[in-house]
Write an enzyme that holds these catalytic residues in place. Structure first.
Site, PDB file in Angstrom:
ATOM      1  N   ARG A   4     137.902 -31.839 -16.013  1.00  0.00           N
ATOM      2  CA  ARG A   4     137.176 -32.490 -14.932  1.00  0.00           C
ATOM      3  C   ARG A   4     137.761 -33.882 -14.733  1.00  0.00           C
ATOM      4  NH1 ARG A   4     135.990 -28.383 -13.223  1.00  0.00           N
ATOM      5  NH2 ARG A   4     133.944 -27.471 -12.784  1.00  0.00           N
ATOM      6  N   GLU A   9     138.112 -36.444  -5.187  1.00  0.00           N
ATOM      7  CA  GLU A   9     138.802 -35.315  -4.568  1.00  0.00           C
ATOM      8  C   GLU A   9     138.300 -35.110  -3.140  1.00  0.00           C
ATOM      9  OE1 GLU A   9     138.527 -31.811  -6.978  1.00  0.00           O
ATOM     10  OE2 GLU A   9     139.374 -32.781  -8.756  1.00  0.00           O
ATOM     11  N   HIS A  46     143.525 -29.231  -7.512  1.00  0.00           N
ATOM     12  CA  HIS A  46     142.410 -28.505  -8.123  1.00  0.00           C
ATOM     13  C   HIS A  46     142.537 -26.998  -7.883  1.00  0.00           C
ATOM     14  CE1 HIS A  46     137.997 -29.151  -9.552  1.00  0.00           C
ATOM     15  NE2 HIS A  46     138.499 -28.021 -10.034  1.00  0.00           N
TER      16      HIS A  46
END
Length: 317
Positions: free
Chosen positions: A229, A258, A277
């Site tokens: 994360r 993000e 991601h």
């Protein structure tokens, strides 16, 4: 008739398997945005999660008893409220072991063989063989957060001839990890690594864990890979370590923010590899996620405890 609501696409074969296991349930497959409050509140089981259903799931009229999350991470879900309502939560942990492990080694091998620089040079039509080339054999990989993904990563690392070191909260041993440390021994473990891989979930304890002190504990020659994360890393501290040469490079799939802003300094750093991601993406995702759900569904309709990937609300994972 009790209802199962799925907000992810299911093949006709997958739907039939659900109906065969739970013939007394009605199955509805739809999109989250198309759900009405009454449908959500009437569901006993939900496959998937969306912010669009949160209000109705937590309403007093909700009949929901179990959510099968479509992801491994559940940190964006209202865990406290779900626990208070007595809703069981399971995640998709295990779905990602193969793709994320392969993504980790794609980054590690790129650094080892300088592929990240060669690709940039290719874009500029430049022939340049400079740089330091090495091998994985004999190197040490430190895996922070040894769960299913970490164990699989360690197994693959051993196939490359690497020494495997792990860090996990319990300190429990793993068959593919040669030396296991607890979280309070993190700095000691980090000091041993040529490659540090972060696979930690986001919890109150892990938020900002990789800060200036953690990067200082690593070798100057170490490479840091984050597929856990983004919020577990203090980005500015990592950038300072990269710029100062106290960290050799970073392979990043997740970020504090993000999508990463276009003017962020990480974009222009030669010793950084970034992906948006996507480490867990695979064309076999749905197949594996449904297999987890089906195993739990078999227990659920039989009145047995759910057997796979049950979230411990006290730990947030």
């Amino acid at each position: 008739m009790p209802k199962i609501v799925a907000i992810h696409d299911l093949t006709s074969e997958q739907q039939q398997k659900i109906k065969d296991i739970a013939p007394d349930y009605e199955l509805l497959v739809t999109k989250a945005k198309e759900l009405t409050p009454s449908i959500v509140q009437d569901a006993e089981i939900m496959i998937g999660w969306s912010r669009f259903v949160q209000e109705d799931v937590l309403s007093a009229d909700s009949k929901l008893k179990w959510i099968q999350a479509w992801s491994a991470g559940v940190d964006k879900m209202p865990l406290k409220e779900l626990e208070e309502k007595g809703i069981q939560l399971t995640n998709a942990s295990g779905v990602h072991s193969v793709p994320i492990t392969e993504h980790i080694f794609a980054m590690i091998l790129a650094f080892t063989r300088n592929l990240h620089l060669a690709i940039r040079q290719q874009s500029n039509s430049k022939w340049d063989t400079s740089g330091t080339f090495t091998e994985l054999a004999g190197k040490t990989i430190v895996i922070v957060g040894v769960g299913q993904i970490g164990s699989h990563t360690a197994r693959v690392a051993q196939a490359f001839g690497m020494r495997t070191v792990g860090v996990r909260h319990s300190g429990k041993s793993d068959p593919y990890v040669e030396a296991m440390y607890k979280v309070d021994q993190l700095d000691e473990a980090l000091a041993k690594g040529d490659y540090i891989v972060n696979i930690l979930p986001l919890t109150d304890d892990t938020r900002g864990l990789f800060n200036e002190a953690r990067f200082s504990a690593m070798k100057d020659s170490a490479f840091f890979v984050n597929v856990g994360r983004g919020q577990t890393v203090v980005t500015n501290d990592m950038i300072q370590a990269l710029q100062a040469g106290s960290l050799a490079g970073a392979g990043l799939d997740v970020f504090e923010e993000e999508p990463l802003p276009s003017d962020h300094p990480l974009w222009s750093m030669d010793n950084v590899i970034m992906t948006p991601h996507m480490a867990g993406d695979t064309d076999r995702y749905g197949e594996r996620a449904v297999d987890i759900f089906l195993e739990n569904l078999q227990n659920y309709v039989s009145g047995k405890p759910l057997s796979r990937n049950v979230i411990d609300y006290s730990k947030s994972y």
